[in-house]
Design a protein around this motif. Sequence first.
Motif, short mmCIF file in Angstrom:
data_model
loop_
_atom_site.label_atom_id
_atom_site.label_comp_id
_atom_site.label_asym_id
_atom_site.label_seq_id
_atom_site.Cartn_x
_atom_site.Cartn_y
_atom_site.Cartn_z
N TRP A 205 0.85 -1.20 0.00
CA TRP A 205 0.00 0.00 0.00
C TRP A 205 0.88 1.25 0.00
O TRP A 205 0.68 2.17 -0.78
N LEU B 171 2.57 2.60 -3.05
CA LEU B 171 1.76 3.20 -4.12
C LEU B 171 1.94 4.72 -4.14
O LEU B 171 1.66 5.39 -5.13
N ALA B 172 2.40 5.28 -3.01
CA ALA B 172 2.58 6.74 -2.93
C ALA B 172 3.99 7.14 -2.51
O ALA B 172 4.30 8.34 -2.49
N ALA C 204 -2.79 10.38 0.33
CA ALA C 204 -2.27 9.93 -0.97
C ALA C 204 -2.28 8.40 -1.06
O ALA C 204 -2.68 7.83 -2.08
N ARG D 232 -4.58 6.14 -3.68
CA ARG D 232 -3.97 5.16 -4.59
C ARG D 232 -4.46 3.73 -4.31
O ARG D 232 -4.67 2.95 -5.24
N ILE E 73 -8.05 3.49 -5.72
CA ILE E 73 -8.03 3.41 -7.19
C ILE E 73 -7.58 2.02 -7.60
O ILE E 73 -8.19 1.37 -8.45
N SER E 74 -6.53 1.54 -6.96
CA SER E 74 -5.98 0.23 -7.30
C SER E 74 -6.98 -0.89 -7.01
O SER E 74 -7.03 -1.90 -7.72
N PHE F 275 1.00 13.70 -6.47
CA PHE F 275 0.02 13.67 -7.55
C PHE F 275 0.37 14.59 -8.73
O PHE F 275 -0.47 14.84 -9.59
N ASP G 180 -0.65 13.57 -12.22
CA ASP G 180 -1.67 12.52 -12.07
C ASP G 180 -3.03 13.15 -12.35
O ASP G 180 -3.55 13.92 -11.55
#
Length: 301
Positions: free
Chosen positions: A53, A56-57, A136, A140, A143-144, A168, A171
């Motif tokens: 997780w 992802l950011a 953030a 992500r 969305i994932s 972002f 993005d």
Amino acid sequence: MLPIVHHPAYCADIPEGHRFPMLKFKRLAEILIEKGLVTKNGYHTPGEATPSWLSLAHEMAYVDQVNAARVPKTIEREIGLPMTESVGRRARFATAGTVMAGRLALEHGLAANTAGGSHHARFEHGAGFCVFNDAAVAIRVMISDGLIETAMVIDLDVHQGDGTADIFENDTQVYTVSVHNEKNYPVRKKPGSLDIGLPDGMHDQAYLEVIRDMLPKAFNSFMPDIVFYNAGVDTHANDKLGRLNMTSSGIAERDRRVIDACLRRNIPIAGIIGGGYSTDIDELAERHAILHQAMAEFISS
Ligand SMILES: [Zn+2]
């Protein structure tokens, strides 16, 4: 009732007298029970954010450093917290709490964490008391998982949301708004989708006018599947780090306007508490509870 997320691990062990008011998270959870906004066993409790997780950011190398409690000294200094196992654990729980608040918001329309808003943490590493950028990561992850396609961050903490803007950048699925005090930290602002820098000493009325104009501007530019709202209370006149002049009732009105703007457009909103600095923990936790109180009003109305 408003779904509220909390975990005892939000309160990490740091040296007594440290300038970061760590005890506010514990006190906030107590105050919300005292106010009847949640029952004693009514909190939604997150687990820990996983490395997959967090990455992802954030840069994987930094995630590993935090999780191993081996953050380089220069980065530790920039964060301003001792990067121990306890502080790393706190960041993982608080981040997972914001993910949970996001999921609960999709289900119930609105939900809030009792931590979160670590908006200075950028892709490469943390800064300014922020270890992982919880909003953030939450965006992500969601969305994932296919739960959302787009998101907006409305960041009304008195400091600019430079880390969020960094993550972002480029993005197109995420729109970032920051309304902040221009002279405050960080010295070098990182422009997001919509930035409004405020002069020192602003009072309720002038501030609320800025928010009234900002909200339709943001939503006319971008219609997200969810809003993450950073309700930092360091805009308060008595805050140690803020340079604005707001009252608690002004902050409550600000929060209501943001919540109302989302709900009238049928956009779920997840609240995160953001910054607030005072040596008086009771007073500070009361200020943070304004967000949960404001959200609860919309649940019952
Ligand atoms: Zn702040």
